[in-house]
Design a protein around this motif. Structure first.
Motif, PDB file in Angstrom:
ATOM      1  N   UNK A  83     -41.255 -10.884  -0.700  1.00  0.00           N
ATOM      2  CA  UNK A  83     -40.771  -9.510  -0.656  1.00  0.00           C
ATOM      3  C   UNK A  83     -41.681  -8.609  -1.487  1.00  0.00           C
ATOM      4  N   UNK A  84     -42.113  -9.176  -2.644  1.00  0.00           N
ATOM      5  CA  UNK A  84     -43.004  -8.382  -3.493  1.00  0.00           C
ATOM      6  C   UNK A  84     -44.329  -8.170  -2.774  1.00  0.00           C
ATOM      7  N   UNK A  85     -44.855  -9.168  -2.106  1.00  0.00           N
ATOM      8  CA  UNK A  85     -46.107  -9.060  -1.383  1.00  0.00           C
ATOM      9  C   UNK A  85     -45.962  -8.039  -0.245  1.00  0.00           C
ATOM     10  N   UNK A  86     -44.838  -7.994   0.411  1.00  0.00           N
ATOM     11  CA  UNK A  86     -44.593  -7.034   1.484  1.00  0.00           C
ATOM     12  C   UNK A  86     -44.578  -5.600   0.923  1.00  0.00           C
ATOM     13  N   UNK A  87     -43.976  -5.436  -0.244  1.00  0.00           N
ATOM     14  CA  UNK A  87     -43.925  -4.105  -0.873  1.00  0.00           C
ATOM     15  C   UNK A  87     -45.341  -3.645  -1.239  1.00  0.00           C
ATOM     16  N   UNK A  88     -46.152  -4.585  -1.777  1.00  0.00           N
ATOM     17  CA  UNK A  88     -47.516  -4.219  -2.164  1.00  0.00           C
ATOM     18  C   UNK A  88     -48.307  -3.838  -0.909  1.00  0.00           C
ATOM     19  N   UNK A  89     -48.158  -4.627   0.144  1.00  0.00           N
ATOM     20  CA  UNK A  89     -48.870  -4.320   1.380  1.00  0.00           C
ATOM     21  C   UNK A  89     -48.427  -2.963   1.933  1.00  0.00           C
ATOM     22  N   UNK A  90     -47.160  -2.618   1.912  1.00  0.00           N
ATOM     23  CA  UNK A  90     -46.641  -1.334   2.421  1.00  0.00           C
ATOM     24  C   UNK A  90     -47.156  -0.182   1.560  1.00  0.00           C
ATOM     25  N   UNK A  91     -47.213  -0.410   0.249  1.00  0.00           N
ATOM     26  CA  UNK A  91     -47.713   0.632  -0.645  1.00  0.00           C
ATOM     27  C   UNK A  91     -49.195   0.887  -0.394  1.00  0.00           C
ATOM     28  N   UNK A  92     -49.975  -0.221  -0.166  1.00  0.00           N
ATOM     29  CA  UNK A  92     -51.407  -0.052   0.111  1.00  0.00           C
ATOM     30  C   UNK A  92     -51.610   0.689   1.450  1.00  0.00           C
ATOM     31  N   UNK A  93     -50.806   0.352   2.455  1.00  0.00           N
ATOM     32  CA  UNK A  93     -50.938   1.026   3.743  1.00  0.00           C
ATOM     33  C   UNK A  93     -50.588   2.513   3.613  1.00  0.00           C
ATOM     34  N   UNK A 142     -50.818   4.289   0.898  1.00  0.00           N
ATOM     35  CA  UNK A 142     -51.901   4.916   0.127  1.00  0.00           C
ATOM     36  C   UNK A 142     -53.111   5.138   1.019  1.00  0.00           C
ATOM     37  N   UNK A 143     -53.458   4.185   1.842  1.00  0.00           N
ATOM     38  CA  UNK A 143     -54.619   4.341   2.702  1.00  0.00           C
ATOM     39  C   UNK A 143     -54.369   5.431   3.753  1.00  0.00           C
ATOM     40  N   UNK A 144     -53.138   5.534   4.255  1.00  0.00           N
ATOM     41  CA  UNK A 144     -52.808   6.586   5.222  1.00  0.00           C
ATOM     42  C   UNK A 144     -52.896   7.970   4.565  1.00  0.00           C
ATOM     43  N   UNK A 145     -52.408   8.056   3.335  1.00  0.00           N
ATOM     44  CA  UNK A 145     -52.502   9.333   2.604  1.00  0.00           C
ATOM     45  C   UNK A 145     -53.952   9.714   2.373  1.00  0.00           C
ATOM     46  N   UNK A 146     -54.760   8.762   1.995  1.00  0.00           N
ATOM     47  CA  UNK A 146     -56.177   9.023   1.739  1.00  0.00           C
ATOM     48  C   UNK A 146     -56.869   9.465   3.024  1.00  0.00           C
ATOM     49  N   UNK A 147     -56.571   8.787   4.128  1.00  0.00           N
ATOM     50  CA  UNK A 147     -57.173   9.155   5.408  1.00  0.00           C
ATOM     51  C   UNK A 147     -56.731  10.570   5.810  1.00  0.00           C
ATOM     52  N   UNK A 148     -55.456  10.893   5.649  1.00  0.00           N
ATOM     53  CA  UNK A 148     -54.947  12.230   5.993  1.00  0.00           C
ATOM     54  C   UNK A 148     -55.581  13.302   5.119  1.00  0.00           C
ATOM     55  N   UNK A 149     -55.770  13.002   3.838  1.00  0.00           N
ATOM     56  CA  UNK A 149     -56.404  13.947   2.916  1.00  0.00           C
ATOM     57  C   UNK A 149     -57.846  14.193   3.346  1.00  0.00           C
ATOM     58  N   UNK A 150     -58.567  13.117   3.754  1.00  0.00           N
ATOM     59  CA  UNK A 150     -59.959  13.271   4.209  1.00  0.00           C
ATOM     60  C   UNK A 150     -60.032  14.137   5.467  1.00  0.00           C
ATOM     61  N   UNK A 151     -59.124  13.899   6.398  1.00  0.00           N
ATOM     62  CA  UNK A 151     -59.105  14.699   7.634  1.00  0.00           C
ATOM     63  C   UNK A 151     -58.772  16.147   7.312  1.00  0.00           C
ATOM     64  N   UNK A 152     -57.784  16.388   6.462  1.00  0.00           N
ATOM     65  CA  UNK A 152     -57.394  17.751   6.078  1.00  0.00           C
ATOM     66  C   UNK A 152     -58.545  18.476   5.394  1.00  0.00           C
ATOM     67  N   UNK A 153     -59.288  17.740   4.549  1.00  0.00           N
ATOM     68  CA  UNK A 153     -60.428  18.338   3.856  1.00  0.00           C
ATOM     69  C   UNK A 153     -61.498  18.733   4.855  1.00  0.00           C
ATOM     70  N   UNK A 154     -61.799  17.863   5.833  1.00  0.00           N
ATOM     71  CA  UNK A 154     -62.792  18.183   6.855  1.00  0.00           C
ATOM     72  C   UNK A 154     -62.370  19.382   7.701  1.00  0.00           C
ATOM     73  N   UNK A 155     -61.103  19.464   8.021  1.00  0.00           N
ATOM     74  CA  UNK A 155     -60.602  20.562   8.856  1.00  0.00           C
ATOM     75  C   UNK A 155     -60.275  21.822   8.048  1.00  0.00           C
TER      76      UNK A 155
END
Length: 170
Positions: free
Chosen positions: A7-17, A19-32
């Protein structure tokens, strides 16, 4: 325990996903050139319009009050001017009445005899009237006579003209 670790490993994986989605969205927003939505931006914008509305309403109220004050002072000024004019007119009228107290009013025809020049003028005027009557009556008589002659002429046969001369008997 194994389940807790999974369960802890699932939480870490969900948090990383996440975080990566937020980072990708921030990069796209910055470009646009898209900025993050500001919390309370609509409220701040509405308050700016409300402040402008209040300021405009206040300015209109002050303008209306100033106009009302100007109109009232103008009306009061005209009223005072009219009152002073009426007082001046009353003073003039009172002065005229006081000045005429010693004078006895004269009769319209002044109850006096005619002077010699007035008698002479009346004689000339009477002669003029008589002459006009004579001329008028004579002219009336001439018109009556001419009318009678014209009526008689209408009953006579017409004369012929020859080269501008009247020929007798025809």
């Amino acid at each position: 325990m194994f389940e807790a670790e999974m369960a802890r490993q699932d939480q870490i994986r969900a948090a990383r996903q996440e975080q990566s989605a937020r980072t990708a969205q921030t990069n796209i927003n910055t470009l646009l050139g898209v900025r993050d939505a500001q919390v309370g931006a609509a409220r701040a914008s509405a308050s700016a319009f409300e402040d402008a509305y209040r300021a405009e309403t206040d300015a209109l109220r002050r303008t209306a009050e100033a106009r009302t004050t100007i109109i009232r002072s103008t009306v009061a000024g005209w009223r005072d001017l009219g009152a002073s004019g009426a007082a001046t007119l009353a003073d003039i009228e009172a002065g005229r009445r006081l000045g005429s107290l010693n004078n006895v009013p004269e009769a319209a025809n002044q109850n006096r005899r005619l002077r010699s020049d007035e008698v002479t003028n009346l004689m000339y005027q009477g002669g003029d009237i008589a002459a006009q009557l004579r001329v008028g009556l004579a002219a009336q008589h001439d018109r009556d006579a001419a009318g009678a002659a014209d009526r008689a002429d209408l009953r006579r046969p017409r004369r012929r003209q020859c080269k501008g001369r009247l020929r007798a008997g025809r």
